[in-house]
Design a protein around this motif. Structure first.
Motif, PDB file in Angstrom:
ATOM      1  N   GLU A  80       1.048  -0.987   0.319  1.00  0.00           N
ATOM      2  CA  GLU A  80       0.000  -0.018  -0.030  1.00  0.00           C
ATOM      3  C   GLU A  80       1.167   1.008   0.162  1.00  0.00           C
ATOM      4  O   GLU A  80       2.298   1.143   0.899  1.00  0.00           O
ATOM      5  CB  GLU A  80      -1.293   0.228   0.955  1.00  0.00           C
ATOM      6  CG  GLU A  80      -1.463   1.050   1.528  1.00  0.00           C
ATOM      7  CD  GLU A  80      -3.105   1.354   2.344  1.00  0.00           C
ATOM      8  OE1 GLU A  80      -3.420   1.851   2.578  1.00  0.00           O
ATOM      9  OE2 GLU A  80      -3.152   0.473   2.644  1.00  0.00           O
ATOM     10  N   GLY A  81       0.574   2.140  -0.686  1.00  0.00           N
ATOM     11  CA  GLY A  81       1.630   3.597  -0.876  1.00  0.00           C
ATOM     12  C   GLY A  81       2.266   2.937  -1.818  1.00  0.00           C
ATOM     13  O   GLY A  81       3.532   3.686  -2.197  1.00  0.00           O
ATOM     14  N   GLY A  82       3.112   1.907  -2.912  1.00  0.00           N
ATOM     15  CA  GLY A  82       4.412   1.496  -3.094  1.00  0.00           C
ATOM     16  C   GLY A  82       4.131   2.225  -4.745  1.00  0.00           C
ATOM     17  O   GLY A  82       2.818   2.910  -5.524  1.00  0.00           O
ATOM     18  N   ARG A  83       5.318   2.318  -5.178  1.00  0.00           N
ATOM     19  CA  ARG A  83       5.191   3.030  -6.741  1.00  0.00           C
ATOM     20  C   ARG A  83       6.505   2.333  -8.019  1.00  0.00           C
ATOM     21  O   ARG A  83       6.778   1.057  -7.036  1.00  0.00           O
ATOM     22  CB  ARG A  83       5.980   4.384  -6.460  1.00  0.00           C
ATOM     23  CG  ARG A  83       5.198   5.438  -5.043  1.00  0.00           C
ATOM     24  CD  ARG A  83       6.510   6.404  -4.677  1.00  0.00           C
ATOM     25  NE  ARG A  83       7.867   5.756  -4.431  1.00  0.00           N
ATOM     26  CZ  ARG A  83       9.461   6.424  -4.693  1.00  0.00           C
ATOM     27  NH1 ARG A  83       9.100   7.253  -5.593  1.00  0.00           N
ATOM     28  NH2 ARG A  83      10.098   5.614  -3.855  1.00  0.00           N
ATOM     29  N   LEU A  84       5.236   2.607  -8.952  1.00  0.00           N
ATOM     30  CA  LEU A  84       5.598   2.198 -10.109  1.00  0.00           C
ATOM     31  C   LEU A  84       6.844   2.914 -10.736  1.00  0.00           C
ATOM     32  O   LEU A  84       5.976   4.245 -10.849  1.00  0.00           O
ATOM     33  CB  LEU A  84       4.855   1.420 -10.890  1.00  0.00           C
ATOM     34  CG  LEU A  84       5.071   1.173 -12.352  1.00  0.00           C
ATOM     35  CD1 LEU A  84       6.365  -0.502 -12.412  1.00  0.00           C
ATOM     36  CD2 LEU A  84       3.692   0.867 -13.392  1.00  0.00           C
ATOM     37  N   ALA A  85       8.358   3.092 -10.959  1.00  0.00           N
ATOM     38  CA  ALA A  85       8.703   3.430 -11.361  1.00  0.00           C
ATOM     39  C   ALA A  85       9.264   3.236 -13.435  1.00  0.00           C
ATOM     40  O   ALA A  85       9.743   1.664 -13.028  1.00  0.00           O
ATOM     41  CB  ALA A  85      10.431   4.328 -11.053  1.00  0.00           C
ATOM     42  N   LEU A  86       9.510   4.024 -14.810  1.00  0.00           N
ATOM     43  CA  LEU A  86      10.271   3.538 -15.440  1.00  0.00           C
ATOM     44  C   LEU A  86      10.708   4.707 -15.978  1.00  0.00           C
ATOM     45  O   LEU A  86      10.148   6.092 -16.176  1.00  0.00           O
ATOM     46  CB  LEU A  86       8.273   3.581 -16.405  1.00  0.00           C
ATOM     47  CG  LEU A  86       7.176   3.153 -16.051  1.00  0.00           C
ATOM     48  CD1 LEU A  86       5.897   2.640 -17.192  1.00  0.00           C
ATOM     49  CD2 LEU A  86       7.668   1.488 -15.812  1.00  0.00           C
ATOM     50  N   LEU A  87      11.719   3.521 -16.620  1.00  0.00           N
ATOM     51  CA  LEU A  87      12.290   5.135 -17.778  1.00  0.00           C
ATOM     52  C   LEU A  87      12.246   4.542 -18.813  1.00  0.00           C
ATOM     53  O   LEU A  87      12.583   2.991 -19.505  1.00  0.00           O
ATOM     54  CB  LEU A  87      14.057   4.812 -17.364  1.00  0.00           C
ATOM     55  CG  LEU A  87      15.044   5.924 -16.110  1.00  0.00           C
ATOM     56  CD1 LEU A  87      14.231   5.078 -14.566  1.00  0.00           C
ATOM     57  CD2 LEU A  87      15.749   5.508 -15.725  1.00  0.00           C
TER      58      LEU A  87
END
Length: 230
Positions: A166-173
């Motif tokens: 919960e509250g986690g993030r996904l990061a894309l480059l």
């Protein structure tokens, strides 16, 4: 700067019933041609000497606020260019799970981790249909030059959403498709419009878009409710 492209694989589409709540909304379709994933023949390119110039890892991880004790998944980790830096950042109380489609890539990554004396790195052999990520396990899931290569992008995104705490993030480059002068094959670049249009319907909302790198967009998504396409 041409990106090597190996032959495509052809894993059957996953069964939505098997995925259960980690399946994407129906009716989604990529907005652009899918690229083929880089295989072991591209390992030298992933570890090229000048990569740090265009992808300064410490600055990127600062911007993503990766810190001690974090649990991070490096999806499509390849030879571990980011995995080692992540593991050093999160420290012995943190955890890095690195996935790839190719056993040879994971063997190279494991050798790097051993040389660096890291014991907080776990590798998992993923498939096109299964990210092999545990549920509710990660503060951050990172995909560097990977999303555009996913053969089942929406299934993978739905599984990644399930893998976030919960509250986690996904990061894309992703290499900027808007930059016509960037010498990367078109199918290995993505526009900001296409990224957000594909990712958000699967249950994400764009939280930040960072543009300090010379060649890449950085997108940071937070969890949201899945929505119907269109």
């Amino acid at each position: 700067m041409a990106v090597p492209t190996p032959p495509p694989s052809s894993e059957p589409a996953p069964d939505p019933q098997a995925l259960g709540p980690c399946s994407p909304p129906p009716g989604l379709a990529p907005r652009r041609p899918l690229a083929h994933a880089i295989g072991p023949s591209g390992a030298a390119w992933l570890d090229r000497a000048d990569r740090e110039r265009t992808e300064p890892r410490e600055r990127i991880l600062d911007a993503l606020r990766v810190g001690p004790g974090d649990a991070v998944a490096d999806v499509g980790a390849g030879t571990g260019y980011y995995t080692v830096a992540l593991a050093q950042r999160v420290g012995p109380q943190g955890r890095v799970v690195a996935t790839d489609l190719h056993p040879e890539m994971l063997r190279k990554l494991e050798a790097k981790a051993r040389r660096a004396g890291l014991r907080n790195v776990e590798t998992r052999l993923a498939t096109e249909a299964d990210t092999k990520l545990p549920r509710s396990a990660f503060d951050l899931v990172l995909l560097v030059d990977v999303y555009h290569e996913l053969a089942r992008p929406f299934e993978a995104l739905a599984q990644i959403r399930c893998a976030l705490k919960e509250g986690g993030r996904l990061a894309l480059l992703e290499y900027r498709a808007e930059d016509a002068e960037l010498a990367i094959r078109p199918e290995h670049k993505m526009s900001a419009e296409d990224v957000t249009a594909e990712v958000e319907p699967v249950g994400f909302r764009l939280g930040e878009r960072l543009e300090f790198l010379p060649q890449h967009h950085i997108f940071v998504f937070v969890q949201a409710k899945p929505r119907a396409p269109g």
